[in-house]
Design an enzyme around this catalytic site. Structure first.
Site, PDB file in Angstrom:
ATOM      1  N   HIS A  68      -1.008 -13.178   0.190  1.00  0.00           N
ATOM      2  CA  HIS A  68      -0.829 -13.082  -1.269  1.00  0.00           C
ATOM      3  C   HIS A  68      -0.281 -11.709  -1.667  1.00  0.00           C
ATOM      4  O   HIS A  68       0.627 -11.614  -2.507  1.00  0.00           O
ATOM      5  CB  HIS A  68      -2.123 -13.343  -2.028  1.00  0.00           C
ATOM      6  N   GLN A 110      13.202  16.612   2.279  1.00  0.00           N
ATOM      7  CA  GLN A 110      11.831  17.132   2.223  1.00  0.00           C
ATOM      8  C   GLN A 110      11.765  18.277   1.212  1.00  0.00           C
ATOM      9  O   GLN A 110      12.681  18.442   0.418  1.00  0.00           O
ATOM     10  CB  GLN A 110      11.395  17.597   3.631  1.00  0.00           C
ATOM     11  N   GLY A 146       8.226  10.972  12.957  1.00  0.00           N
ATOM     12  CA  GLY A 146       7.894  12.276  12.393  1.00  0.00           C
ATOM     13  C   GLY A 146       6.616  12.223  11.553  1.00  0.00           C
ATOM     14  O   GLY A 146       5.697  13.018  11.739  1.00  0.00           O
ATOM     15  N   CYS A 170       2.397 -18.327  -4.754  1.00  0.00           N
ATOM     16  CA  CYS A 170       2.304 -18.304  -3.290  1.00  0.00           C
ATOM     17  C   CYS A 170       1.358 -19.387  -2.789  1.00  0.00           C
ATOM     18  O   CYS A 170       0.535 -19.909  -3.535  1.00  0.00           O
ATOM     19  CB  CYS A 170       1.894 -16.925  -2.779  1.00  0.00           C
ATOM     20  N   CYS A 180      -2.422 -18.782  -3.452  1.00  0.00           N
ATOM     21  CA  CYS A 180      -2.867 -19.003  -4.835  1.00  0.00           C
ATOM     22  C   CYS A 180      -2.769 -20.474  -5.231  1.00  0.00           C
ATOM     23  O   CYS A 180      -3.491 -20.929  -6.109  1.00  0.00           O
ATOM     24  CB  CYS A 180      -2.075 -18.121  -5.789  1.00  0.00           C
ATOM     25  N   ASP A 210       8.847   1.158   1.302  1.00  0.00           N
ATOM     26  CA  ASP A 210       7.953   0.548   2.294  1.00  0.00           C
ATOM     27  C   ASP A 210       6.565   1.062   1.988  1.00  0.00           C
ATOM     28  O   ASP A 210       6.399   2.178   1.485  1.00  0.00           O
ATOM     29  CB  ASP A 210       8.313   0.955   3.732  1.00  0.00           C
ATOM     30  N   CYS A 267       0.709 -16.501  -9.880  1.00  0.00           N
ATOM     31  CA  CYS A 267       1.379 -16.406  -8.583  1.00  0.00           C
ATOM     32  C   CYS A 267       1.628 -17.793  -7.997  1.00  0.00           C
ATOM     33  O   CYS A 267       0.758 -18.650  -8.022  1.00  0.00           O
ATOM     34  CB  CYS A 267       0.518 -15.576  -7.633  1.00  0.00           C
TER      35      CYS A 267
END
Lengths: 399, 399
Positions: A362, A216, A106, A333, A336, A293, A331
């Site tokens: 990252h 909506q 949609g 990760c 990093c 999301d 961080c």
């Protein structure tokens, strides 16, 4: 018998377990047929069957993403559901065995703007792939989503722009309500017919797909309430707030969330679609949202913009030319731990694919870590402190 | 005192240990300051400080590449040696702690064609990055390569096209010989001055950089012999055959290798520059070559062409639209274990970066696995059988 009870099977397809609540902020577990997901949760966006720029191994092993999003619109047009069915459904096709949610198409069709024509029956539009005329309706969307076989299916909705007038937003919202009923009905028939390619035996759950309704009404609170009531009356496994982050002011977005979220069924997951920056996520959690999301971590990863605990970092900036510090000193990760801003800037300026891959990695790590921090703080009773410190640190700026 | 002894320090910067030989094919170990490398070895190409489309973690952990190649020309122009020095040399800058070899820039400048002007002193050309006028010479190349700090440095050479006339090829070869002396001299001064950013204490080795000479002479065997003799007379840690795979017939390439390789010093590594397909590698090993580099696995990975044990596979081909088989059923790489041709084709047609990433990964795995098989077969005495079966299988075709 409530609306919800009339509609969900016994056992249900999905179960939300609330573990802790602090003011409006909730921490819980979303039990899906592909395993439990701690909430609040951020879902990386995998539009066309790939979370752009990252391999599933990394998403799973290092970043430990529990659920990703796929797009009906894109996958329906290419490679098409016959291909995905032939390959055993979307999970098998792409090689991701954890949970997925598919958007209904949609929003994507709405984004086509002038290229689409909306009728009571559905939406006619031209494919961005080959220009062919296509028609998407609640029934088609449900059929495609059954072929994809994600754990969570979204109703086919019509999205009004954030600044839509009351009249425009009302018409749109009423159409969404009628489409929601048609989506529910088509979905139930498809589940009964076992059209779902992702069926999984699951303890305590039906193993079928779950269906979420979408609220909506643009920025008009009376319409949002009407939409909420009508959607809950139909009855879904979870509820989403749609039509935000589509051009309206940020204050308007938070007003809508503040108004709608507390009225949403408290024993079911609440999903804010397409939102947002790290601070948006934390602020929306504070207003009762469980699921998110957003394309920001991946899209901005490809344009050289990193999200860090001290704000955004534009890797193109000449001040990083010889900077040996990582994107984010806070961080953990793998990017990093290994790479400097100087190296990332070099890769970006040289047009090397690895720049997108590393910054995307990252950014996803930062979004997912932020949500991990949010969950822990709610469960330990320290969410207000977390929220305050997180916001203060962001504003100390990375540049 | 041989030429070699006059030039290498004691202990040497590099040591080649021959473990087995079958006809001309050799298996050995190249001892470098960053650890031993089993030969014959394939070096993935990391032109601008990245092996395109793959993270170093995967190159190291899954594919176990022991050495990669970097390019003087590209890194000198961008980000520039001041940046790389400020970041501690190329290893630290890019985050690769294993061995590296840097090409001298000679071949890249040669590839610029009409954009360059060659004099006795060096080569003037316009930068592909910003159009600025640049000048590369043996001395500049050595200075840049010291700043990069790779384990193996290449002399600055002039490359004649494969089909160059005797006259053109002779002039070019003689210029290369003079540049080789200047390279050697500048290199030695830079090592003495500790300009090498990659210095590593290493047992049995000097910890300094090693320097390789390059044999030129196009397809003319007398010139190749003269070039070889002159290069060995100067004395290097290893020797390369340059100027092949630059437009000449494949039969010409193998004739040159057959002629030159047996005359190259047998106790030092022999490197065939810029070659080739998997079958080229196996055939060149059979003619006495120990080291290779080539862009094919990465470049073709980005254009949708996979190398497999049954030949090349063009992923765009419509016959793979619903094919659930992997790129190569004989391949154990993480891409072949997880993903179908149908999925890879979808990603490629959708323009998704992941297509390049996954096919590149498989291609590198295939090249590196092929060399692993070559090494094992030489050491177990089964290389002729390996070579025959490898070639037969390739010709059964993946398509």
């Amino acid at each position: 018998m409530t609306a919800y009870e009339t509609r969900t099977s016994n056992p249900p397809a999905l179960r939300f377990e609330r573990l802790a609540q602090q003011d409006e902020a909730r921490a819980g577990i979303l039990h899906t047929r592909r395993g439990p997901i701690e909430t609040p949760v951020f879902m990386p966006v995998g539009t066309a069957g790939t979370v752009k720029g990252i391999r599933f191994e990394e998403l799973e092993r290092e970043l430990d993403a529990k659920i990703i999003l796929g797009n009906t619109y894109h996958l329906w047009l290419r490679p098409g559901i016959e291909t995905i069915r032939a390959c055993g459904g979307l999970h098998r096709f792409i090689g991701w065995e954890r949970a997925m949610l598919t958007d209904s198409g949609g929003f994507q069709v709405w984004s086509l703007g002038a290229l689409r024509k909306i009728t009571e029956e559905g939406t006619e539009f031209r494919s961005h792939v080959d220009g062919s005329l296509q028609f998407l309706s609640p029934e088609v969307s449900m059929e495609v989503q059954a072929a994809l076989g994600a754990e969570i299916v979204m109703v086919f909705d019509e999205c009004a722009p954030g600044e839509a007038t009351h009249e425009v937003a009302q018409k749109s919202m009423e159409l969404t309500a009628r489409w929601a009923r048609r989506s529910r009905s088509a979905f139930d028939q498809l589940q009964a017919a076992r059209a779902d390619t992702g069926y999984v035996e699951a303890t305590g759950l039906s193993g079928a797909q779950a269906l979420f309704g979408i609220i909506q009404g643009a920025s008009h609170s009376d319409l949002r309430r009407t939409s909420l009531e009508g959607t809950v009356e139909i009855g879904f496994d979870g509820y989403a707030i749609g039509g935000l982050s589509v051009g309206e002011e940020k204050s308007v977005m938070f007003e809508v969330i503040e108004e709608v979220a507390p009225l949403m069924p408290s024993e079911q997951p609440r999903y804010l679609m397409g939102v947002g920056t790290p601070e948006d996520l934390v602020e929306a959690v504070a207003r009762g949202i469980d699921m998110f999301d957003c394309v920001l971590p991946t899209r901005n990863g490809r344009t050289g913009q990193a999200f860090t605990s001290r704000g955004k970092v534009n890797i193109k900036n000449s001040q990083w030319a010889r900077a040996t510090l990582p994107l984010d000193e806070n961080c953990g990760c793998s990017v990093c731990q290994k790479h400097s801003r100087a190296y990332l800037r070099h890769l970006y300026l040289a047009g090397e694919m690895l720049a997108s891959m590393l910054i995307t990695h990252h950014n996803l790590a930062f979004f997912l870590d932020t949500m991990r921090g949010v969950r822990q703080s709610i469960r330990s009773g320290g969410f207000p402190k977390f929220r305050r410190e997180f916001t203060e640190r962001l504003n100390t700026s990375g540049e």
